[in-house]
Design a protein around this motif. Sequence first.
Motif, PDB file in Angstrom:
ATOM      1  N   SER A   1       0.878  -1.126  -0.097  1.00  0.00           N
ATOM      2  CA  SER A   1       0.052   0.008  -0.028  1.00  0.00           C
ATOM      3  C   SER A   1       0.841   1.290  -0.083  1.00  0.00           C
ATOM      4  CB  SER A   1      -0.797  -0.009   0.942  1.00  0.00           C
ATOM      5  OG  SER A   1      -1.806   1.146   1.318  1.00  0.00           O
ATOM      6  N   PRO A   2       0.723   2.130  -0.959  1.00  0.00           N
ATOM      7  CA  PRO A   2       1.346   3.364  -0.821  1.00  0.00           C
ATOM      8  C   PRO A   2       0.867   4.417   0.228  1.00  0.00           C
ATOM      9  CG  PRO A   2      -0.173   3.490  -2.588  1.00  0.00           C
ATOM     10  CD  PRO A   2      -0.354   1.913  -2.186  1.00  0.00           C
ATOM     11  N   LEU A   3      -0.349   4.036   0.593  1.00  0.00           N
ATOM     12  CA  LEU A   3      -0.857   4.933   1.891  1.00  0.00           C
ATOM     13  C   LEU A   3       0.069   4.888   2.983  1.00  0.00           C
ATOM     14  CD1 LEU A   3      -4.553   3.986   1.484  1.00  0.00           C
ATOM     15  CD2 LEU A   3      -3.562   6.249   0.631  1.00  0.00           C
ATOM     16  N   LEU A   4       0.700   3.972   3.234  1.00  0.00           N
ATOM     17  CA  LEU A   4       1.493   3.596   4.378  1.00  0.00           C
ATOM     18  C   LEU A   4       2.575   4.606   4.461  1.00  0.00           C
ATOM     19  CD1 LEU A   4       1.395  -0.133   5.098  1.00  0.00           C
ATOM     20  CD2 LEU A   4      -0.185   1.636   5.984  1.00  0.00           C
ATOM     21  N   LYS A   5       3.384   4.764   3.062  1.00  0.00           N
ATOM     22  CA  LYS A   5       4.460   5.867   3.304  1.00  0.00           C
ATOM     23  C   LYS A   5       4.087   7.359   3.512  1.00  0.00           C
ATOM     24  CE  LYS A   5       6.444   2.901  -0.693  1.00  0.00           C
ATOM     25  NZ  LYS A   5       6.565   2.796  -2.041  1.00  0.00           N
ATOM     26  N   ALA A   6       2.884   7.749   3.678  1.00  0.00           N
ATOM     27  CA  ALA A   6       2.460   8.783   3.932  1.00  0.00           C
ATOM     28  C   ALA A   6       2.089   9.254   5.216  1.00  0.00           C
ATOM     29  CB  ALA A   6       1.066   9.091   2.856  1.00  0.00           C
ATOM     30  N   VAL A   7       2.014   8.068   5.888  1.00  0.00           N
ATOM     31  CA  VAL A   7       1.836   8.406   7.375  1.00  0.00           C
ATOM     32  C   VAL A   7       3.008   8.214   8.392  1.00  0.00           C
ATOM     33  CG1 VAL A   7      -0.674   7.334   7.380  1.00  0.00           C
ATOM     34  CG2 VAL A   7       1.549   5.812   7.938  1.00  0.00           C
ATOM     35  N   SER A   8       2.982   9.020   9.626  1.00  0.00           N
ATOM     36  CA  SER A   8       4.031   9.095  10.368  1.00  0.00           C
ATOM     37  C   SER A   8       4.180   8.091  11.351  1.00  0.00           C
ATOM     38  CB  SER A   8       4.124  10.325  11.074  1.00  0.00           C
ATOM     39  OG  SER A   8       2.999  10.790  11.681  1.00  0.00           O
ATOM     40  N   ALA A   9       3.686   6.708  10.995  1.00  0.00           N
ATOM     41  CA  ALA A   9       3.707   5.618  11.704  1.00  0.00           C
ATOM     42  C   ALA A   9       4.937   4.737  11.514  1.00  0.00           C
ATOM     43  CB  ALA A   9       2.450   5.026  11.748  1.00  0.00           C
ATOM     44  N   ASP A  10       5.545   3.850  12.646  1.00  0.00           N
ATOM     45  CA  ASP A  10       6.465   2.955  12.283  1.00  0.00           C
ATOM     46  C   ASP A  10       5.700   1.511  12.291  1.00  0.00           C
ATOM     47  OD1 ASP A  10       8.546   1.219  12.254  1.00  0.00           O
ATOM     48  OD2 ASP A  10       9.260   1.773  14.614  1.00  0.00           O
ATOM     49  N   VAL A  11       5.865   0.955  11.110  1.00  0.00           N
ATOM     50  CA  VAL A  11       5.073  -0.357  10.769  1.00  0.00           C
ATOM     51  C   VAL A  11       6.173  -1.417  10.717  1.00  0.00           C
ATOM     52  CG1 VAL A  11       3.213   0.640   9.621  1.00  0.00           C
ATOM     53  CG2 VAL A  11       5.340   0.025   8.238  1.00  0.00           C
ATOM     54  N   SER A  12       7.583  -1.223  11.017  1.00  0.00           N
ATOM     55  CA  SER A  12       8.807  -2.142  10.999  1.00  0.00           C
ATOM     56  C   SER A  12       8.243  -3.300  11.813  1.00  0.00           C
ATOM     57  CB  SER A  12       9.962  -1.442  11.281  1.00  0.00           C
ATOM     58  OG  SER A  12      10.021  -1.064  12.625  1.00  0.00           O
ATOM     59  N   ALA A  13       7.485  -3.365  12.856  1.00  0.00           N
ATOM     60  CA  ALA A  13       7.109  -4.395  13.712  1.00  0.00           C
ATOM     61  C   ALA A  13       6.503  -5.513  13.018  1.00  0.00           C
ATOM     62  CB  ALA A  13       6.565  -4.036  15.133  1.00  0.00           C
ATOM     63  N   LEU A  14       5.738  -5.072  11.912  1.00  0.00           N
ATOM     64  CA  LEU A  14       5.097  -6.202  11.037  1.00  0.00           C
ATOM     65  C   LEU A  14       5.700  -6.737   9.946  1.00  0.00           C
ATOM     66  CD1 LEU A  14       1.904  -3.864  10.138  1.00  0.00           C
ATOM     67  CD2 LEU A  14       1.965  -5.791  11.726  1.00  0.00           C
ATOM     68  N   ILE A  15       7.069  -6.256   9.811  1.00  0.00           N
ATOM     69  CA  ILE A  15       7.737  -7.140   8.868  1.00  0.00           C
ATOM     70  C   ILE A  15       8.306  -8.518   9.238  1.00  0.00           C
ATOM     71  CG2 ILE A  15       9.936  -6.705   7.585  1.00  0.00           C
ATOM     72  CD1 ILE A  15       9.608  -4.001   7.650  1.00  0.00           C
ATOM     73  N   GLY A  16       8.190  -9.494   8.292  1.00  0.00           N
ATOM     74  CA  GLY A  16       8.541 -10.628   8.789  1.00  0.00           C
ATOM     75  C   GLY A  16       7.698 -11.478   9.365  1.00  0.00           C
ATOM     76  N   LYS A  17       6.331 -10.942  10.082  1.00  0.00           N
ATOM     77  CA  LYS A  17       5.388 -11.699  10.522  1.00  0.00           C
ATOM     78  C   LYS A  17       4.322 -12.065   9.501  1.00  0.00           C
ATOM     79  CE  LYS A  17       5.453  -9.859  15.243  1.00  0.00           C
ATOM     80  NZ  LYS A  17       6.905  -9.095  15.281  1.00  0.00           N
ATOM     81  N   LYS A  18       3.633 -13.200  10.018  1.00  0.00           N
ATOM     82  CA  LYS A  18       2.567 -13.568   8.990  1.00  0.00           C
ATOM     83  C   LYS A  18       1.138 -13.296   9.783  1.00  0.00           C
ATOM     84  CE  LYS A  18       4.930 -17.731   7.382  1.00  0.00           C
ATOM     85  NZ  LYS A  18       4.748 -19.376   7.156  1.00  0.00           N
ATOM     86  N   GLN A  19       0.312 -12.721   9.014  1.00  0.00           N
ATOM     87  CA  GLN A  19      -1.160 -12.357   9.330  1.00  0.00           C
ATOM     88  C   GLN A  19      -1.120 -11.465  10.591  1.00  0.00           C
ATOM     89  OE1 GLN A  19      -3.214 -16.107   9.884  1.00  0.00           O
ATOM     90  NE2 GLN A  19      -1.573 -17.220   8.708  1.00  0.00           N
ATOM     91  N   ALA A  20      -0.160 -10.678  10.619  1.00  0.00           N
ATOM     92  CA  ALA A  20      -0.053  -9.741  11.892  1.00  0.00           C
ATOM     93  C   ALA A  20      -0.983  -8.380  11.567  1.00  0.00           C
ATOM     94  CB  ALA A  20       1.253  -9.404  12.127  1.00  0.00           C
ATOM     95  N   PHE A  21      -1.383  -7.567  12.411  1.00  0.00           N
ATOM     96  CA  PHE A  21      -1.783  -6.259  12.267  1.00  0.00           C
ATOM     97  C   PHE A  21      -1.411  -5.350  13.310  1.00  0.00           C
ATOM     98  CE2 PHE A  21      -5.496  -8.363  14.575  1.00  0.00           C
ATOM     99  CZ  PHE A  21      -5.809  -7.484  15.575  1.00  0.00           C
ATOM    100  N   LEU A  22      -1.396  -3.929  12.838  1.00  0.00           N
ATOM    101  CA  LEU A  22      -1.174  -2.827  13.815  1.00  0.00           C
ATOM    102  C   LEU A  22      -2.213  -2.065  13.697  1.00  0.00           C
ATOM    103  CD1 LEU A  22       0.686  -1.270  15.504  1.00  0.00           C
ATOM    104  CD2 LEU A  22       1.532  -0.254  13.474  1.00  0.00           C
ATOM    105  N   LEU A  23      -2.993  -1.620  14.964  1.00  0.00           N
ATOM    106  CA  LEU A  23      -3.951  -0.579  14.966  1.00  0.00           C
ATOM    107  C   LEU A  23      -3.273   0.579  15.903  1.00  0.00           C
ATOM    108  CD1 LEU A  23      -5.989  -2.597  13.937  1.00  0.00           C
ATOM    109  CD2 LEU A  23      -7.624  -1.492  15.684  1.00  0.00           C
TER     110      LEU A  23
END
Length: 557
Positions: A77-99
Amino acid sequence: MKKGFIGLVFLWVTQICCAQFSLRSDQPIKLACDNAEEKVVQTALKLFIRDYQSVFSASAAVDARQGNIIVGTVGKSPLLKAVSADVSALIGKKQAFLLQVLPDGKLLVAGSDSHGTAYGIMELSRLIGVSPWEWWADVTPEKKISFVLPAEYQTLQSPSVEYRGIFINDEDWGLMPWSSQTYEPSDVKGHIGPKTNARIFELLLRLRANTYWPAMHECTLPFFLTEGNRKVAEEYGIFIGSSHCEPMVCSAAGEWRRRGQGDYDYVNNSASVYKFWEDRVKEVAQQGNIYTLGMRGVHDGQMQGAKTVAEQKAVLERVLKDQRGLLQKYVNKDVTTIPQAFIPYKEVLDIYNAGLQVPDDVTLIWCDDNYGYIRHFPTAEERARKGGNGIYYHVSYWGRPHDYLWLGTFSPYLLHQQMKLAYDRGIQKMWVLNVGDIKPAEYQIELFLDMAWNIDEVNEIGVTAHLKSWLEREFGSNCAEELLPAMEAHYQLSYIRKPEFMGNTREEERDPKYKVIKDLPWSEQTISERLRSYTVLSDVVERIESNIPADRQDAYF
């Protein structure tokens, strides 16, 4: 004046940097989500829009660029690049989500993959008060004027078990006639079609499950022979698997007489059986499936053509090689990347224990004894397998010596104890629950799938607190206080002896002597005490009914 102005600016900046996320009944919202997201994400968005309208009586819509809620999958999703949130904790995980509530008061819903993103959207539905049983148990969502998540709100979740789901079984008296005659009327005998399966898959998505073994009795038109079923599975991100007697996602019980030729026998009719499997694999190769390997009889019986364990072992060795060849030819040349399972159920466990070698990348699915006690836990060698280990577990059963299909009597405490033991001993790859017709095992299903999603959380609070929380969500805190001890007493009495076992003889057996009804070997005092206990329970649930809100009366029934 200058000092006051600086203070106002500071307050304004603080509010901007720490804005909470809020929803209001008079506030239409937009969810920003890229059009290229997978179908399961689009499906979850549709469900949330329906939920939002139900709770807030306001509209919600999806916009490809902007919105109050930003939804996206990491790496897609290109939308994630525009937000000031760190989503690195999701990388490498399966079926994970961050709210996460963003500084500007918007809400980020990010997933490590499409399943994770969909589960994140469904988590928001939970937060606004929508039960996973909203449709299946008529749990009408409570109307709300507003909903708030604090500025610092954040939750990061990922599953304890990779493949989590249910097996519809013994559908003869419930799901199949209800579907084919009432919910999705059809002139086709035994029809369970896409409208019904969409409701089942919606439930699974809301319960953060991803695996389904379809109904497979002879009375039911098989899943893959019913138009539309494959399509709806893809829309809900469901992996289709099959039980211990249905290799290569072929329902032998329902399909062999339609598609097969001769006997279902790999000793004397292997060419026909091989073609039976090959045709299916070619047909569904591009779909998300979990392929069960091996072979039993047409329906829950031992294989034809081989009598001794040694003979059966020799046949299975050949079967495994040929089935893997089909997967390599039609699905993926690297067969080790394809989800596969081998289920040592009943006599197949004897064959496995005789030295049958199952390829290392295949998941071994262990079984309970049909009454809740797991028959085998992985050895150190089995725990080290690349394919890992799974469980096939019953909270509903039809067979010898006694069935339990009428009521939700299975002890949640036994379920928790056995599944915790299973997880602790390395059964962490795949969990499948035999649920019969789904109803009336709602609580056991949710407990099982909650453990599969986050076993540490369930272990920490325990079954009693989990059950109380479930009752509070469905019926309110006041009713839950009274219902909790009643439900615990119900499970305790049913553990001592299930109501379905009152006949004290076998329910289903060809030997005529088992059809004779005999008295239970209980004293008059024991019987009287048991009757009094059930009378107390009956009085309690009838009294509580008068306090149940009108919009939850159907759910309570």
